[in-house]
Design a protein around this motif. Sequence first.
Motif, PDB file in Angstrom:
ATOM      1  N   LEU A  74       0.825  -1.209   0.000  1.00 49.49           N
ATOM      2  CA  LEU A  74       0.000   0.000   0.000  1.00 49.49           C
ATOM      3  C   LEU A  74       0.858   1.257   0.000  1.00 49.49           C
ATOM      4  O   LEU A  74       0.465   2.287  -0.565  1.00 49.49           O
ATOM      5  CB  LEU A  74      -0.949  -0.019   1.200  1.00 49.49           C
ATOM      6  N   PHE A  75       2.018   1.176   0.608  1.00 47.56           N
ATOM      7  CA  PHE A  75       2.971   2.280   0.578  1.00 47.56           C
ATOM      8  C   PHE A  75       3.450   2.520  -0.859  1.00 47.56           C
ATOM      9  O   PHE A  75       3.409   3.646  -1.372  1.00 47.56           O
ATOM     10  CB  PHE A  75       4.140   1.928   1.500  1.00 47.56           C
ATOM     11  N   ALA A  76       3.872   1.478  -1.539  1.00 51.46           N
ATOM     12  CA  ALA A  76       4.371   1.613  -2.906  1.00 51.46           C
ATOM     13  C   ALA A  76       3.279   2.081  -3.863  1.00 51.46           C
ATOM     14  O   ALA A  76       3.547   2.838  -4.813  1.00 51.46           O
ATOM     15  CB  ALA A  76       4.941   0.277  -3.384  1.00 51.46           C
ATOM     16  N   ARG A  77       2.054   1.632  -3.628  1.00 50.89           N
ATOM     17  CA  ARG A  77       0.959   2.037  -4.521  1.00 50.89           C
ATOM     18  C   ARG A  77       0.721   3.546  -4.484  1.00 50.89           C
ATOM     19  O   ARG A  77       0.246   4.127  -5.470  1.00 50.89           O
ATOM     20  CB  ARG A  77      -0.320   1.292  -4.133  1.00 50.89           C
ATOM     21  N   ARG A  78       1.030   4.173  -3.377  1.00 45.72           N
ATOM     22  CA  ARG A  78       0.881   5.626  -3.311  1.00 45.72           C
ATOM     23  C   ARG A  78       1.809   6.312  -4.311  1.00 45.72           C
ATOM     24  O   ARG A  78       1.432   7.266  -4.987  1.00 45.72           O
ATOM     25  CB  ARG A  78       1.172   6.110  -1.889  1.00 45.72           C
ATOM     26  N   TYR A  79       3.034   5.824  -4.392  1.00 46.81           N
ATOM     27  CA  TYR A  79       3.992   6.364  -5.363  1.00 46.81           C
ATOM     28  C   TYR A  79       3.531   6.081  -6.789  1.00 46.81           C
ATOM     29  O   TYR A  79       3.528   6.973  -7.642  1.00 46.81           O
ATOM     30  CB  TYR A  79       5.374   5.767  -5.108  1.00 46.81           C
ATOM     31  N   LEU A  80       3.113   4.851  -7.062  1.00 43.77           N
ATOM     32  CA  LEU A  80       2.687   4.490  -8.407  1.00 43.77           C
ATOM     33  C   LEU A  80       1.439   5.265  -8.824  1.00 43.77           C
ATOM     34  O   LEU A  80       1.267   5.579 -10.006  1.00 43.77           O
ATOM     35  CB  LEU A  80       2.441   2.984  -8.484  1.00 43.77           C
ATOM     36  N   ALA A  81       0.577   5.573  -7.875  1.00 43.30           N
ATOM     37  CA  ALA A  81      -0.607   6.385  -8.191  1.00 43.30           C
ATOM     38  C   ALA A  81      -0.201   7.790  -8.610  1.00 43.30           C
ATOM     39  O   ALA A  81      -0.812   8.391  -9.504  1.00 43.30           O
ATOM     40  CB  ALA A  81      -1.546   6.440  -6.990  1.00 43.30           C
ATOM     41  N   ALA A  82       0.830   8.332  -7.964  1.00 49.88           N
ATOM     42  CA  ALA A  82       1.326   9.664  -8.347  1.00 49.88           C
ATOM     43  C   ALA A  82       1.914   9.628  -9.752  1.00 49.88           C
ATOM     44  O   ALA A  82       1.714  10.552 -10.549  1.00 49.88           O
ATOM     45  CB  ALA A  82       2.372  10.133  -7.339  1.00 49.88           C
ATOM     46  N   VAL A  83       2.640   8.549 -10.072  1.00 48.22           N
ATOM     47  CA  VAL A  83       3.193   8.395 -11.416  1.00 48.22           C
ATOM     48  C   VAL A  83       2.075   8.321 -12.441  1.00 48.22           C
ATOM     49  O   VAL A  83       2.114   8.989 -13.485  1.00 48.22           O
ATOM     50  CB  VAL A  83       4.069   7.129 -11.499  1.00 48.22           C
ATOM     51  N   GLU A  84       1.062   7.525 -12.154  1.00 42.14           N
ATOM     52  CA  GLU A  84      -0.054   7.380 -13.087  1.00 42.14           C
ATOM     53  C   GLU A  84      -0.772   8.713 -13.303  1.00 42.14           C
ATOM     54  O   GLU A  84      -1.135   9.056 -14.429  1.00 42.14           O
ATOM     55  CB  GLU A  84      -1.043   6.337 -12.568  1.00 42.14           C
ATOM     56  N   ALA A  85      -0.951   9.460 -12.219  1.00 42.82           N
ATOM     57  CA  ALA A  85      -1.604  10.760 -12.344  1.00 42.82           C
ATOM     58  C   ALA A  85      -0.799  11.672 -13.266  1.00 42.82           C
ATOM     59  O   ALA A  85      -1.357  12.350 -14.144  1.00 42.82           O
ATOM     60  CB  ALA A  85      -1.760  11.405 -10.970  1.00 42.82           C
ATOM     61  N   SER A  86       0.512  11.681 -13.087  1.00 46.04           N
ATOM     62  CA  SER A  86       1.358  12.523 -13.919  1.00 46.04           C
ATOM     63  C   SER A  86       1.315  12.100 -15.384  1.00 46.04           C
ATOM     64  O   SER A  86       1.259  12.940 -16.283  1.00 46.04           O
ATOM     65  CB  SER A  86       2.805  12.466 -13.399  1.00 46.04           C
ATOM     66  N   GLU A  87       1.311  10.795 -15.620  1.00 45.17           N
ATOM     67  CA  GLU A  87       1.353  10.302 -16.994  1.00 45.17           C
ATOM     68  C   GLU A  87       0.019  10.454 -17.725  1.00 45.17           C
ATOM     69  O   GLU A  87      -0.010  10.477 -18.949  1.00 45.17           O
ATOM     70  CB  GLU A  87       1.786   8.833 -17.002  1.00 45.17           C
ATOM     71  N   THR A  88      -1.064  10.556 -16.983  1.00 49.65           N
ATOM     72  CA  THR A  88      -2.382  10.687 -17.614  1.00 49.65           C
ATOM     73  C   THR A  88      -2.876  12.128 -17.647  1.00 49.65           C
ATOM     74  O   THR A  88      -4.000  12.391 -18.068  1.00 49.65           O
ATOM     75  CB  THR A  88      -3.414   9.824 -16.866  1.00 49.65           C
ATOM     76  N   GLY A  89      -2.041  13.054 -17.188  1.00 50.81           N
ATOM     77  CA  GLY A  89      -2.427  14.455 -17.220  1.00 50.81           C
ATOM     78  C   GLY A  89      -3.215  14.920 -16.019  1.00 50.81           C
ATOM     79  O   GLY A  89      -3.669  16.072 -15.982  1.00 50.81           O
ATOM     80  N   ALA A  90      -3.398  14.048 -15.027  1.00 54.01           N
ATOM     81  CA  ALA A  90      -4.072  14.451 -13.790  1.00 54.01           C
ATOM     82  C   ALA A  90      -3.053  15.115 -12.863  1.00 54.01           C
ATOM     83  O   ALA A  90      -1.849  15.125 -13.136  1.00 54.01           O
ATOM     84  CB  ALA A  90      -4.701  13.238 -13.113  1.00 54.01           C
ATOM     85  N   ARG A  91      -3.528  15.676 -11.761  1.00 50.16           N
ATOM     86  CA  ARG A  91      -2.636  16.332 -10.820  1.00 50.16           C
ATOM     87  C   ARG A  91      -2.230  15.346  -9.729  1.00 50.16           C
ATOM     88  O   ARG A  91      -3.080  14.869  -8.974  1.00 50.16           O
ATOM     89  CB  ARG A  91      -3.315  17.550 -10.173  1.00 50.16           C
ATOM     90  N   PRO A  92      -0.934  15.053  -9.645  1.00 52.74           N
ATOM     91  CA  PRO A  92      -0.484  14.205  -8.536  1.00 52.74           C
ATOM     92  C   PRO A  92      -0.553  14.976  -7.238  1.00 52.74           C
ATOM     93  O   PRO A  92      -0.746  16.209  -7.244  1.00 52.74           O
ATOM     94  CB  PRO A  92       0.963  13.879  -8.917  1.00 52.74           C
ATOM     95  N   PRO A  93      -0.416  14.338  -6.094  1.00 56.09           N
ATOM     96  CA  PRO A  93      -0.389  15.063  -4.822  1.00 56.09           C
ATOM     97  C   PRO A  93       0.670  16.164  -4.849  1.00 56.09           C
ATOM     98  O   PRO A  93       1.684  16.058  -5.547  1.00 56.09           O
ATOM     99  CB  PRO A  93      -0.039  13.974  -3.802  1.00 56.09           C
ATOM    100  N   ALA A  94       0.443  17.204  -4.068  1.00 58.57           N
ATOM    101  CA  ALA A  94       1.351  18.351  -4.057  1.00 58.57           C
ATOM    102  C   ALA A  94       2.773  17.957  -3.691  1.00 58.57           C
ATOM    103  O   ALA A  94       3.736  18.560  -4.169  1.00 58.57           O
ATOM    104  CB  ALA A  94       0.825  19.402  -3.084  1.00 58.57           C
ATOM    105  N   CYS A  95       2.926  16.939  -2.850  1.00 58.15           N
ATOM    106  CA  CYS A  95       4.262  16.528  -2.430  1.00 58.15           C
ATOM    107  C   CYS A  95       5.086  15.993  -3.589  1.00 58.15           C
ATOM    108  O   CYS A  95       6.324  16.064  -3.567  1.00 58.15           O
ATOM    109  CB  CYS A  95       4.169  15.488  -1.313  1.00 58.15           C
TER     110      CYS A  95
END
Length: 235
Positions: A74-95
């Motif tokens: 679940l820790f790693a999925r947080r990072y991968l979700a940020a990557v996916e957001a960036s690659e799909t044009g969504a906004r990743p978390p501010a951090c």
Amino acid sequence: MPQKEQLTVRRPAPVDSDAAQVVARMRALDSHWPATDGVAVFNRVYLTVMEEIGRRIAAGEFPDRRAALTLDVLFARRYLAAVEASETGARPPACWRPLFQYRRHPGVRTTQFALAGINAHIGHDLALAVVDSCRALECAPADLENEFDRVGDILTLMEERIREDLMPGPDLLEIADPLTHLVGAWSLDRARDGAWSAARLLWGVRELPGLAEEFTERLDAGVGLVGRCLLTPWR
């Protein structure tokens, strides 16, 4: 207005196949991105740590294997979700935004990219991953403290690897070099302690979703500000 469900949705605890999928995704990213890409720098270091955690879980070094696996995935999925957001044009978390914004900046050094990724992942994602894990396992943060500490000890290897593999040699790193002061100002131990405190606080206010959401947003913004400082270009 309905409350967001980020901290309230209960999901099943991950299993071995989930861990394998996470590692496979990180390996795919490593093969896809240029070696000089700032996010790729962090991904390579993190992939090494994920593989090490996986080996230790398989070897029985964690007393509660299910809890360790759940927190790890679940820790790693947080990072991968940020990557996916960036690659799909969504906004990743501010951090995570500073790292994605500066990932190709020629004036940012490799060490800075790695530290900015660790700052985002530990300073923000780790606290939320603890809460995610508590919901999946139906337990309290105190029940995960041993796993948190053991995973944290392995994460220390990530910082050590950065200092050994990415920092310039002693003949190049002078005391007056701004990078020396920048790296010295950030502490993995303090980030881990802060993540544990944040997780306990979020768990304590889990029945107050508005307050939990506000705290999460402020945590995200604060960690993002630190990340932006860590990525200050030097030329």
